[in-house]
Design a protein around this motif. Structure first.
Motif, PDB file in Angstrom:
ATOM      1  N   UNK A 131       1.800 -17.612  -0.562  1.00  0.00           N
ATOM      2  CA  UNK A 131       2.786 -16.888  -0.718  1.00  0.00           C
ATOM      3  C   UNK A 131       2.889 -15.545   0.133  1.00  0.00           C
ATOM      4  N   UNK A 132       3.981 -14.904   0.115  1.00  0.00           N
ATOM      5  CA  UNK A 132       4.114 -13.766   0.979  1.00  0.00           C
ATOM      6  C   UNK A 132       3.167 -12.645   0.295  1.00  0.00           C
ATOM      7  N   UNK A 133       2.394 -11.993   1.189  1.00  0.00           N
ATOM      8  CA  UNK A 133       1.355 -10.978   0.799  1.00  0.00           C
ATOM      9  C   UNK A 133       1.887  -9.715   0.509  1.00  0.00           C
ATOM     10  N   UNK A 134       1.355  -8.932  -0.341  1.00  0.00           N
ATOM     11  CA  UNK A 134       1.745  -7.636  -0.869  1.00  0.00           C
ATOM     12  C   UNK A 134       0.545  -6.734  -0.666  1.00  0.00           C
ATOM     13  N   UNK A 135       0.081  -6.896   0.481  1.00  0.00           N
ATOM     14  CA  UNK A 135      -1.260  -5.991   0.864  1.00  0.00           C
ATOM     15  C   UNK A 135      -1.367  -4.566   0.180  1.00  0.00           C
ATOM     16  N   UNK A 136      -0.408  -3.891   0.203  1.00  0.00           N
ATOM     17  CA  UNK A 136      -0.453  -2.426  -0.390  1.00  0.00           C
ATOM     18  C   UNK A 136      -0.951  -2.444  -1.722  1.00  0.00           C
ATOM     19  N   UNK A 137      -0.511  -3.490  -2.520  1.00  0.00           N
ATOM     20  CA  UNK A 137      -0.745  -3.487  -3.869  1.00  0.00           C
ATOM     21  C   UNK A 137      -1.974  -4.732  -4.240  1.00  0.00           C
ATOM     22  N   UNK A 138      -2.406  -5.411  -3.239  1.00  0.00           N
ATOM     23  CA  UNK A 138      -3.595  -6.178  -3.562  1.00  0.00           C
ATOM     24  C   UNK A 138      -2.964  -7.341  -4.303  1.00  0.00           C
ATOM     25  N   UNK A 139      -1.626  -8.029  -3.935  1.00  0.00           N
ATOM     26  CA  UNK A 139      -1.357  -9.000  -4.861  1.00  0.00           C
ATOM     27  C   UNK A 139      -0.486 -10.031  -3.791  1.00  0.00           C
ATOM     28  N   UNK A 152      -8.396  19.203  -4.567  1.00  0.00           N
ATOM     29  CA  UNK A 152      -7.252  18.519  -3.902  1.00  0.00           C
ATOM     30  C   UNK A 152      -7.798  17.586  -3.031  1.00  0.00           C
ATOM     31  N   UNK A 153      -8.976  17.973  -2.181  1.00  0.00           N
ATOM     32  CA  UNK A 153      -9.289  17.073  -1.165  1.00  0.00           C
ATOM     33  C   UNK A 153      -9.918  15.805  -1.598  1.00  0.00           C
ATOM     34  N   UNK A 154     -10.622  16.123  -2.755  1.00  0.00           N
ATOM     35  CA  UNK A 154     -11.240  14.930  -3.430  1.00  0.00           C
ATOM     36  C   UNK A 154     -10.338  13.828  -4.062  1.00  0.00           C
ATOM     37  N   UNK A 155      -9.310  14.410  -4.660  1.00  0.00           N
ATOM     38  CA  UNK A 155      -8.414  13.627  -5.206  1.00  0.00           C
ATOM     39  C   UNK A 155      -7.469  12.913  -4.052  1.00  0.00           C
ATOM     40  N   UNK A 156      -6.978  13.494  -2.965  1.00  0.00           N
ATOM     41  CA  UNK A 156      -6.245  12.854  -1.849  1.00  0.00           C
ATOM     42  C   UNK A 156      -7.251  11.808  -1.300  1.00  0.00           C
ATOM     43  N   UNK A 157      -8.234  12.173  -1.101  1.00  0.00           N
ATOM     44  CA  UNK A 157      -9.363  11.029  -0.529  1.00  0.00           C
ATOM     45  C   UNK A 157      -9.491   9.595  -1.366  1.00  0.00           C
ATOM     46  N   UNK A 158      -9.487  10.253  -2.910  1.00  0.00           N
ATOM     47  CA  UNK A 158      -9.525   8.733  -3.494  1.00  0.00           C
ATOM     48  C   UNK A 158      -8.040   8.182  -3.841  1.00  0.00           C
ATOM     49  N   UNK A 159      -6.907   8.813  -3.651  1.00  0.00           N
ATOM     50  CA  UNK A 159      -5.682   8.157  -3.492  1.00  0.00           C
ATOM     51  C   UNK A 159      -5.699   7.544  -2.316  1.00  0.00           C
ATOM     52  N   UNK A 160      -6.085   7.994  -1.141  1.00  0.00           N
ATOM     53  CA  UNK A 160      -5.945   7.138  -0.003  1.00  0.00           C
ATOM     54  C   UNK A 160      -6.893   6.036   0.052  1.00  0.00           C
ATOM     55  N   UNK A 161      -8.031   6.232  -0.590  1.00  0.00           N
ATOM     56  CA  UNK A 161      -8.872   4.825  -0.640  1.00  0.00           C
ATOM     57  C   UNK A 161      -8.150   3.672  -1.219  1.00  0.00           C
ATOM     58  N   UNK A 162      -7.531   4.108  -2.435  1.00  0.00           N
ATOM     59  CA  UNK A 162      -7.015   3.106  -3.354  1.00  0.00           C
ATOM     60  C   UNK A 162      -5.427   2.524  -2.847  1.00  0.00           C
ATOM     61  N   UNK A 163      -4.886   3.661  -2.146  1.00  0.00           N
ATOM     62  CA  UNK A 163      -3.039   3.172  -1.837  1.00  0.00           C
ATOM     63  C   UNK A 163      -3.383   2.791   0.055  1.00  0.00           C
ATOM     64  N   UNK A 164      -4.383   3.335   0.584  1.00  0.00           N
ATOM     65  CA  UNK A 164      -4.356   3.034   2.286  1.00  0.00           C
ATOM     66  C   UNK A 164      -5.303   1.998   2.872  1.00  0.00           C
ATOM     67  N   UNK A 165      -6.436   2.458   2.146  1.00  0.00           N
ATOM     68  CA  UNK A 165      -7.687   1.548   2.863  1.00  0.00           C
ATOM     69  C   UNK A 165      -7.705   0.546   1.998  1.00  0.00           C
ATOM     70  N   UNK A 166      -6.863  -0.212   1.983  1.00  0.00           N
ATOM     71  CA  UNK A 166      -7.107  -1.618   0.962  1.00  0.00           C
ATOM     72  C   UNK A 166      -7.416  -2.882   1.929  1.00  0.00           C
ATOM     73  N   UNK A 167      -7.828  -3.780   1.541  1.00  0.00           N
ATOM     74  CA  UNK A 167      -8.401  -4.896   2.175  1.00  0.00           C
ATOM     75  C   UNK A 167      -7.297  -5.812   2.438  1.00  0.00           C
ATOM     76  N   UNK A 168      -7.296  -6.378   3.643  1.00  0.00           N
ATOM     77  CA  UNK A 168      -6.186  -7.669   3.813  1.00  0.00           C
ATOM     78  C   UNK A 168      -6.674  -8.865   2.957  1.00  0.00           C
ATOM     79  N   UNK A 169      -5.327  -9.384   2.575  1.00  0.00           N
ATOM     80  CA  UNK A 169      -5.660 -10.522   1.664  1.00  0.00           C
ATOM     81  C   UNK A 169      -5.749 -11.504   2.526  1.00  0.00           C
ATOM     82  N   UNK A 170      -6.873 -12.350   2.045  1.00  0.00           N
ATOM     83  CA  UNK A 170      -7.322 -13.821   2.978  1.00  0.00           C
ATOM     84  C   UNK A 170      -6.234 -14.768   2.374  1.00  0.00           C
ATOM     85  N   UNK A 171      -5.905 -15.519   3.468  1.00  0.00           N
ATOM     86  CA  UNK A 171      -5.011 -16.780   3.402  1.00  0.00           C
ATOM     87  C   UNK A 171      -6.075 -17.942   3.190  1.00  0.00           C
ATOM     88  N   UNK A 172      -5.591 -19.096   2.346  1.00  0.00           N
ATOM     89  CA  UNK A 172      -6.360 -20.242   2.562  1.00  0.00           C
ATOM     90  C   UNK A 172      -6.648 -20.857   4.018  1.00  0.00           C
TER      91      UNK A 172
END
Length: 916
Positions: free
Chosen positions: A420-428, A771-791
């Protein structure tokens, strides 16, 4: 009428506005009347009444009498009466008391003290009442004569009738269409000849729809033409034709097959009345549930292996009596291990279960339906096992439910995984592009394996709401191989059958459209024209870019659809249905029965079977309105979240433009709530786009609020008693269904506002560091996301003689490799040995399925070669639940030595010496 143009456009366009929208309009009218009665502006009331009057014509209540009373009160300048009457009508609509109380139909406030019965039956006295529905009368009689016509219909009511109905009269094809779309209470339609084409209201969007249907001339307003239009949008409605011409010829017309009965003029008006009641009774009847209720009332001596039957072991016990008090006596009276004495067998149904399944087939537009009491996991495995054998190839979405993968193991079939086409930003993942599926078929054809490709197995809709263009997928694949079997897992999409907008995107809806197209002589001409344009032996690149037309003379239409009835209808958990439309079913019926014997319990739950029967009844009689309400609830949630200044700062519901890449939205559709969107533009998207988004499934992004999906799901459940189904790394899935109310929306919105407020206050009080801690957490969840592995691919040891282009594999062999403990090894995820072997070999080959939740799809399957991207994904995962993986032991792999032995003949067992 010219002054109706603007209101008609405003109200008819807004098809997304269901029962709740109608209630809001009445509430607005009441508020305007209150303002006027207190000396305020009358113009607002007049405008609201004018707008409301347009669509109220298409409803039985309040009807012509009460709407006329409202208009007369306004014309007389009587603000007090306008307020009183509009408030009474609004209250009756909200509570549905008009179905019970005759006083609600009076223009005078009789003040008899009737109170609507709103409580569940266990919480108060409940009087017996007859179910209420409405019947649409399409006629050429002038509107001035409608009051008399309505009175004549009401005179047909009798105390002995099982149901009570109210007639709704319209005078044109377009108004009949509008009534069918806007009135969920309709259960039957009587079509008289002599009506016109055009609506009394000038709604441009209505013009666009009728033009798309080819309705341009008054001659198009034929009774049979209207019957086919209504059957297409509301197939559950009973249709009756009344003609004063050659009814014998009309009744014998094959095109009249959508009509329940044809009557001559008005000579049999009582027979028509009785036929209407009989038609509703046919849908109301629930063969298994009705029989189970009778069984529960009989004195039965039980000498079979179910001590709980009749409830004596429960109610006579000092220790478990509370269970009986909790569930009630009927549950135990209706339990039995017997399949005789009026009951039926799930494995070999010949009586009321068989009849119940036949009714379900009618409701779903299928040739036959199987009830399944072990969930859709079992439905999927039954279908795969019955339709595939060892060595058969199935093109499968790698991200489908695990039951499909295990079904391949059981059948010995070889999955050819497509991505399927990947939606890497949302891990789906989304859904599998048609080009990818066609390429897999063309590759198999090039390698001489097309004859082994038996099935296309896809999920529709996906967990996250991606809906395939099912008709286009099937037609283009059948153009390459005309006898393909299609298995559509519609576990989450069973309700879509009862929406005229979504039905075309279901397996059975598309199969019925293809079947009708095949009967059209123009289909052969369209196929031959395209073949002439393509020429002999067109290149794969050309075929991939072309919307292929199959040869209708060669198609063997074979479509299977599984749905989790309990996920979208009123069935008990694990209730599922398997729908079949297969012209070749006679060739697989015996093996299908064996699959049922293999997987179905010999002790199915009687209450579960009954709930499947009842859920069918409900959806046939009120499913249209319930689904419209579920869609309306979803739109209310989307709008409330995305437009609230505080909530939208931290949360948002993703629109179709975020969930479906632009390349797959050929119509240009962006979202259901985008400016200018109405049912016409949505319909174009549903007809043309490769993928659409199920409006009832809402991906709520929570990563922007600093929450991962799992944590946010836990917070909603533990602190606010809100339950959701599925999560991703930075989102949760919210689903509206036929059970939801506007109060549910208000609760959810209030909770999101409270959480948003807490985040806001925390950031304000915490200063710069917060604010710094919040932005870091958001960045980790929204930007630093793992690439989705294909078969990747199956190891050669499990590929046999597979060619270089196709990638099917022996998943069954890989699965059973794990049973050989000596042939398996474990390596921990962070062991440097993994990195060394990824770089230098030998291959890492998975011995089992590895399925992290979320995202819930297998990132490894038995026999698959593990790649660097899969290891990187696993190392970045922060989820607690990973099926098939034990962190203490590590990855379970097939050893190099075991792989080397694959395919080699085993040494013969030593012969025993004969005894002397």
């Amino acid at each position: 009428m010219a002054n109706d143009a603007k209101p008609a456009q405003q109200r008819i366009d807004q098809f997304f506005s269901g029962p709740g929208g109608r209630a809001d309009s009445w509430r607005d009218l009441v508020e305007a009347a209150k303002t006027w009665s207190r000396g305020g502006d009358r113009a607002a009331y007049d405008a609201a009444l004018s707008a409301l009057a347009v669509t109220e014509e298409f409803h039985g209540y309040p009807g012509l009498h009460l709407m006329t009373a409202l208009k007369e009160a306004a014309a007389a300048g009587d603000a007090a009466t306008s307020h009183m009457l509009s408030a009474r009508i609004a209250q009756a609509l909200q509570t549905k008391s008009f179905r019970q109380h005759a006083s609600d139909w009076s223009a005078r406030d009789e003040g008899n003290g009737d109170v609507p019965d709103l409580l569940p039956p266990t919480l108060g006295p409940s009087a017996a009442r007859r179910p209420y529905f409405e019947t649409l009368i399409v006629t050429g009689v002038p509107a001035s004569n409608w009051p008399g016509l309505l009175a004549e219909w009401r005179r047909l009511r009798r105390p002995v009738d099982a149901f009570i109905y109210e007639p709704v009269v319209v005078g044109s094809l377009e108004d009949a269409f509008c009534a069918a779309m806007l009135n969920p209470n309709l259960a039957a339609v009587v079509i008289n000849e002599g009506f016109g084409l055009r609506s009394r209201h000038d709604a441009p969007v209505l013009r666009a729809m009728t033009a798309a249907m080819g309705l341009n001339e008054e001659s198009d307003a034929s009774a049979l033409r209207l019957a086919h239009i209504l059957n297409r949008i509301r197939p559950e409605l009973d249709l009756y034709l009344m003609s004063n011409r050659d009814v014998e010829q009309l009744a014998g017309n094959p095109e009249a097959d959508v009509v329940r009965r044809v009557f001559y003029s008005v000579e049999d008006i009582l027979e028509l009345h009785l036929s209407i009641l009989e038609g509703v009774q046919d849908r109301f009847d629930t063969p298994f549930f009705d029989n189970l209720k009778k069984y529960a009332q009989r004195p039965i001596g039980t000498f079979h292996a179910l001590p709980i039957a009749r409830g004596k072991s429960v109610f006579k016990s000092d220790w478990i009596r509370d269970m009986g008090e909790f569930y009630g006596l009927n549950l135990f009276l209706a339990e039995s291990s017997a399949t005789t004495g009026g009951l039926d067998s799930m494995l070999e149904p010949t009586g009321n279960i068989k009849k119940a399944q036949e009714k379900a087939a009618r409701a779903l537009g299928a040739d036959r339906v199987y009830f399944v009491t072990n969930g859709t996991s079992t439905s999927n495995k039954m279908a795969v096992q019955a339709l595939l054998g060892p060595g058969d190839i199935a093109i499968v979405d790698r991200n489908c439910h695990k039951s499909h993968h295990y079904g391949m193991v059981l059948a010995g079939a070889q999955p050819l995984y497509v991505e399927a086409f990947p939606m890497t930003e949302y891990s789906m993942y989304g859904a599998v592009p048609l080009k990818t599926i066609k390429q897999a078929l063309l590759n198999a054809k090039a390698d001489g394996r097309l004859d082994r490709v038996k099935m296309i197995d896809l999920t529709n809709c996906t967990f996250d709401g991606h809906i395939y263009n099912t008709r286009r997928v099937m037609e283009e694949c059948l153009a390459i191989k005309p006898d393909l079997i299609f298995l559509w897992d519609e576990a989450w999409f069973g309700f879509a059958r009862f929406s005229p907008f979504l039905r075309r995107r279901t397996a059975m809806g598309a199969a019925n459209e293809i079947e009708a197209w095949m009967r059209d002589p123009k289909s052969v001409a369209a196929y031959e024209k395209q073949q002439a344009e393509l020429g002999k032996n067109p290149a794969d690149e050309v075929l991939l870019k072309t919307r292929l037309i199959p040869d209708p003379r060669q198609i063997r239409l074979r479509v299977y659809q599984t749905n989790s009835t309990h996920k979208s209808m009123s069935a008990i958990r694990q209730g599922s249905m398997l729908a079949v439309k297969d012209i070749e079913f006679h060739t697989v019926e015996a093996q299908f029965k064996e699959a049922v014997f293999t997987h179905a319990s010999t002790s199915p739950n009687q209450q579960l079977i009954a709930s499947l029967d009842v859920s069918r009844r409900q959806m046939e009689l009120e499913g249209y309105g319930l689904v419209a309400n579920a869609m309306e609830i979803a739109f209310a949630i989307r709008n409330a979240v995305n437009t609230n200044p505080l909530i939208s700062r931290y949360f948002r519901v993703l629109g179709a433009d975020a969930m479906v890449p632009k390349d797959y939205r050929q119509s240009g559709f962006t979202d259901y709530l985008a400016a200018g969107t109405n049912w016409s533009s949505a319909l174009k998207s549903l007809n043309d786009d490769e993928f659409c988004l199920d409006p009832t499934r809402m991906t709520l992004v929570c990563g922007t609020a600093g929450y991962d999906g799992t944590s946010f799901k836990g917070l909603l459940a533990s602190r606010y008693n809100i339950q959701v189904n599925k999560t991703s790394r930075n989102s949760v899935l919210i689903q509206s269904n036929i059970n939801n109310t506007r109060s549910d929306v208000a609760h959810l919105v209030r909770v999101l506002a409270e959480i948003s407020g807490e985040i806001d206050r925390g950031l304000t009080k915490g200063g710069a560091n917060a604010k710094v801690d919040f932005d870091a957490k958001v960045n980790s969840l929204m930007k630093d996301v793992p690439d989705l592995p294909n078969f990747s691919h199956f190891h050669d040891a499990y590929r046999g003689d597979a060619g270089t282009k196709t990638n099917e594999g022996d998943i069954r062999g890989g699965f059973y490799s794990a049973y050989d403990a000596a042939g398996c090894e474990y390596i921990r995820l962070n062991d440097p040995e993994i990195d060394r072997r990824l770089k230098n070999g030998p291959d890492l080959v998975s011995a089992n399925f590895v399925i992290p939740y979320p995202p819930g799809f297998p990132i490894m399957v038995p026999g698959q070669v593990i790649t660097q991207e899969t290891i990187d994904f696993m190392r970045k995962l922060d989820v607690k639940e990973i099926h098939g993986y034990d962190a203490a032991e590590g990855l379970k792999l097939v050893t190099t030595e075991a792989l080397a032995r694959m395919g080699k003949p085993k040494a013969a067992a030593p012969k025993l010496k004969a005894a002397s």
